[in-house]
Design an enzyme around this catalytic site. Structure first.
Site, PDB file in Angstrom:
ATOM      1  N   GLY A 240       2.476 -32.463  -8.363  1.00  0.00           N
ATOM      2  CA  GLY A 240       3.130 -33.708  -7.994  1.00  0.00           C
ATOM      3  C   GLY A 240       2.982 -34.004  -6.519  1.00  0.00           C
ATOM      4  N   PRO A 241       3.298 -35.224  -6.113  1.00  0.00           N
ATOM      5  CG  PRO A 241       3.470 -37.530  -6.103  1.00  0.00           C
ATOM      6  CD  PRO A 241       3.757 -36.344  -6.946  1.00  0.00           C
ATOM      7  N   PRO A 242       3.910 -34.747  -2.546  1.00  0.00           N
ATOM      8  CG  PRO A 242       2.778 -34.535  -0.509  1.00  0.00           C
ATOM      9  CD  PRO A 242       2.754 -35.279  -1.802  1.00  0.00           C
ATOM     10  CB  THR A 244       7.993 -34.658  -6.409  1.00  0.00           C
ATOM     11  OG1 THR A 244       6.948 -33.681  -6.324  1.00  0.00           O
ATOM     12  CG2 THR A 244       7.414 -36.023  -6.064  1.00  0.00           C
ATOM     13  N   GLY A 245      10.058 -32.026  -5.232  1.00  0.00           N
ATOM     14  CA  GLY A 245      10.957 -30.947  -5.652  1.00  0.00           C
ATOM     15  C   GLY A 245      10.290 -29.733  -6.238  1.00  0.00           C
ATOM     16  CE  LYS A 246       4.356 -29.923  -5.211  1.00  0.00           C
ATOM     17  NZ  LYS A 246       4.833 -31.220  -4.661  1.00  0.00           N
ATOM     18  CG  HIS A 461       2.871 -62.571  12.111  1.00  0.00           C
ATOM     19  ND1 HIS A 461       1.488 -62.646  12.138  1.00  0.00           N
ATOM     20  CD2 HIS A 461       3.161 -61.535  11.283  1.00  0.00           C
ATOM     21  CE1 HIS A 461       0.984 -61.709  11.373  1.00  0.00           C
ATOM     22  NE2 HIS A 461       1.977 -61.001  10.847  1.00  0.00           N
ATOM     23  CD  GLU A 462       6.967 -59.970  10.923  1.00  0.00           C
ATOM     24  OE1 GLU A 462       7.257 -59.833   9.710  1.00  0.00           O
ATOM     25  OE2 GLU A 462       6.006 -59.378  11.459  1.00  0.00           O
ATOM     26  CG  HIS A 465       4.475 -61.705   6.674  1.00  0.00           C
ATOM     27  ND1 HIS A 465       3.322 -61.672   5.930  1.00  0.00           N
ATOM     28  CD2 HIS A 465       4.164 -61.186   7.896  1.00  0.00           C
ATOM     29  CE1 HIS A 465       2.338 -61.162   6.681  1.00  0.00           C
ATOM     30  NE2 HIS A 465       2.832 -60.866   7.873  1.00  0.00           N
TER      31      HIS A 465
END
Length: 647
Positions: A240-242, A244-246, A461-462, A465
């Site tokens: 799993g991705p970093p 995620t609780g491994k 600019h903002e 968006h």
């Protein structure tokens, strides 16, 4: 709830190896046998070194003829003394040739004597009257002090060597390998009572917890499963991705299992010495087998488990030797042994296929970023020790943290508590959580302010968006917009999806790209030119359009075909060229289709902003005045000023 494992009656419990002093002649203070003998040897060696230095000094010193003080005075009166050296009460000197013959002194005619304490001034006067050359030196220290000063560096070096030798012996007794044990395993043995993490502390990964706890139950009570013909899994791989609780799950296993737990990182196997990794693997599995049933946890498995044949040294590469030894050890478990290998990685795509096959890692658990209910459970775990204010709603916080991992949520709770501490609050309120989320998502507020001209440009600019995010029906919900510089951005427009998204429709992607173009289009409409502030927006929009055209089949011209993006091949820091799986004609068609798609989306976004130019200018002026606007404030500002509004 813990369940006691069954043990065969009549068998002695297995002794756990550890750091224990040998019993016998050891001191009652707990020192191991032989420690005092080692220090006694050190003392004897020190004394012998001092005595040797003394003998060497005595041998090196020249021999002098000893004269009585009266003989020295007579020789002085007769003019037989050439020169003297006064050092405290010691008097040394050289005689003339006549004096040497008169006193029967051997060559080179040097002598020594001791003057009385009261004869200092009178002797000095007599020497001056006799015109004898006088050399005065400070009194010497006792010989043992001189020897100690000269031998002190050697004694310190000897003491350091003895101490290093003693520490190596301690490491040998503790399983560290000692001076000749570089190949010993560095895995840390963790007992369940030493770990403060339990499965209740792991939230949002219920399926993974069930899979792992089943293995823990097998280790606690293996007979119950063996009677049904079940075989213990050799290995469990958590992917799993970093964040995620491994690793957290592994720590919970160490706390829940009443069996020895050995923890090591994949990078700890590899050292500068050839064969070190394989030796440490053998030693680690040897220790685990001796204490079976046991669990071995290897964190960051991809550090040593990458596919073989891709390194410089082929099969002789140190990392590949370590991997081969792991494969051999996992295949070499005997039937009655209960050793489970628990491993974690965030790069399962690079692991060797032989490592992933059943029989080595029988189970593979995939951990993903938590969904909404899981995020709420994780927040509840991390805030259970925090005094929360009444306005804190964990459901609302969980809904606004889409895409956060378990580690991100823990950091969110900690940052909120830090904000409350800075503000002198007794309880953590909702504003603290909101500011903590902004800091994590948007970055820390920069101290450097903007000039009036830059603030004017950034405000429009903002506003571009924000206005498109507010108007377009398929865009993510607008949450806030600010012109306060945060992180590396001069301004930020924050959008939060209303729900977790796993599939992206074509309409949603079109509106998402349109919002990215909003800042650049607003500058173009108001100032008739664009600035460099849209670089990141253009990069993200182009990347997303390429995926739509070349990966997701959202182009009629290209068709339902997936073309992997060309990758630059790099070897030892040098670019060797690009690897492409399609022709140049196809690549040109993809580039043209991406440009066509982006131009069409930009044209539609420009029309929307021009139709609502009054709303754009009103929103930009409010941003310049207030710097930060929440979605409720934006809704009040734009009420009655827009021609179309998101349903």
């Amino acid at each position: 709830m813990k369940h006691g494992g069954k043990r065969d009656a009549g068998k002695e419990p297995r002794k756990k190896p550890g750091l224990e002093w040998n019993r016998g002649t050891g001191d009652s203070s707990g020192a191991p046998d032989g420690v005092w003998e080692k220090w006694l040897i050190f003392v004897w060696l020190s004394l012998a070194l001092l005595f040797a230095f003394h003998l060497m000094e005595q041998r090196e010193q020249p021999q002098h003829t000893v004269l009585t003080y009266s003989e020295f005075l007579r020789a002085l009166e007769e003019g037989h003394v050439r020169e003297v050296v006064l050092r405290g009460q010691d008097v040394r000197g050289n005689l003339t040739e006549a004096g040497r013959e008169a006193l029967d002194v051997e060559e080179p005619g040097s002598f020594e004597t001791v003057r009385p304490e009261l004869a200092g001034e009178s002797l000095l006067q007599k020497l001056q009257e006799s015109e004898v050359e006088i050399v005065a030196e400070p009194a010497e220290l006792p010989w043992w002090q001189q020897m100690l000063i000269r031998a002190l560096p050697f004694l310190l070096l000897l003491g350091l060597l003895v101490w290093v030798w003693y520490r190596m012996q301690q490491r040998t007794m503790a399983g560290g390998g000692g001076a000749f044990g570089f190949g010993k395993s560095t895995a840390k043995r963790i007992r369940s009572e030493d770990s403060d993490t339990r499965m209740d502390d792991v939230a949002g990964a219920e399926n993974a917890k069930k899979e792992i706890m089943e293995t823990v139950e097998f280790l606690k009570d293996p007979d119950r499963f063996r009677e049904l013909g079940a075989r213990i899994p050799r290995g469990i791989l958590m992917m799993g991705p970093p964040g995620t609780g491994k690793t957290l799950l592994a720590r919970a296993v160490a706390g829940e299992a009443d069996v020895p737990f050995f923890s090591i990182s994949g990078s700890e196997f590899i050292e500068m010495f050839v064969g070190m990794g394989a030796s440490r693997v053998r030693d680690m599995f040897k220790r685990a087998k001796e204490e079976a049933p046991s669990v071995v946890f290897i964190d960051e498995l991809d550090a040593i488990g990458r596919s073989r044949g891709a390194g410089m040294g082929g099969g002789h590469d140190e990392r590949e030797q370590t991997l081969n030894q792991i494969l051999s050890e996992m295949d070499g478990f005997e039937g009655e042994e209960s050793v489970v290998v628990l491993a974690a990685t965030n790069r399962p795509d690079v692991l060797d296929k032989a490592l992933l096959r059943p029989g080595r890692f029988d189970r593979k658990i995939t951990l993903e970023n938590p969904h909404r209910e899981a995020r709420r459970a994780i927040l509840k775990v991390h805030t259970k020790s925090m005094p929360l204010a009444d306005d804190v709603d964990l459901d609302r916080i969980a809904a606004g943290t889409i895409g956060f991992s378990g580690a991100d949520l823990r950091n969110l709770a900690n940052e909120a508590a830090l904000f409350a501490g800075r503000r002198g609050l007794e309880r953590v309120d909702a504003a603290c959580f909101s500011d903590a989320r902004d800091r994590i998502m948007l970055g820390e507020t920069r101290e450097q302010g903007l000039s009036d001209q830059d603030r004017h440009i950034v405000a429009y600019h903002e506003a571009g968006h924000a206005l498109l995010a507010y108007l377009l029906p398929n865009a993510d919900a607008l949450e806030k917009v600010t012109v306060v510089p945060r992180g590396r951005a001069l301004g930020v427009t924050a959008q939060v999806p209303e729900e977790d998204r796993y599939n992206f429709s074509e309409a949603y992607l079109h509106d998402k790209i349109a919002v990215m173009f909003g800042g650049r289009l607003a500058e173009s409409i108001i100032f008739n030119e664009v600035s460099s502030g849209a670089e990141n927006d253009l990069r993200q929009a182009t990347r997303l359009a390429r995926k739509m055209v070349a990966h997701w089949g959202m182009s009629e011209r290209i068709g339902p075909v997936s073309f992997p993006q060309s990758q630059q091949q790099v070897f030892l820091g040098r670019e060797l060229g690009q690897e492409r799986e399609h022709s140049e004609t196809t690549a040109t068609a993809i580039d043209e289709e991406i440009r066509t798609l982006l131009v069409a989306i930009e044209r539609r976004a420009r029309e929307t902003l021009e139709e609502n130019r009054d709303a754009l200018e009103t929103l930009a002026e409010a941003l310049e005045e207030h710097e930060t606007l929440e979605v409720e404030e934006i809704r009040e500002i734009l009420k009655g000023k827009v021609r179309q509004e998101k349903a």
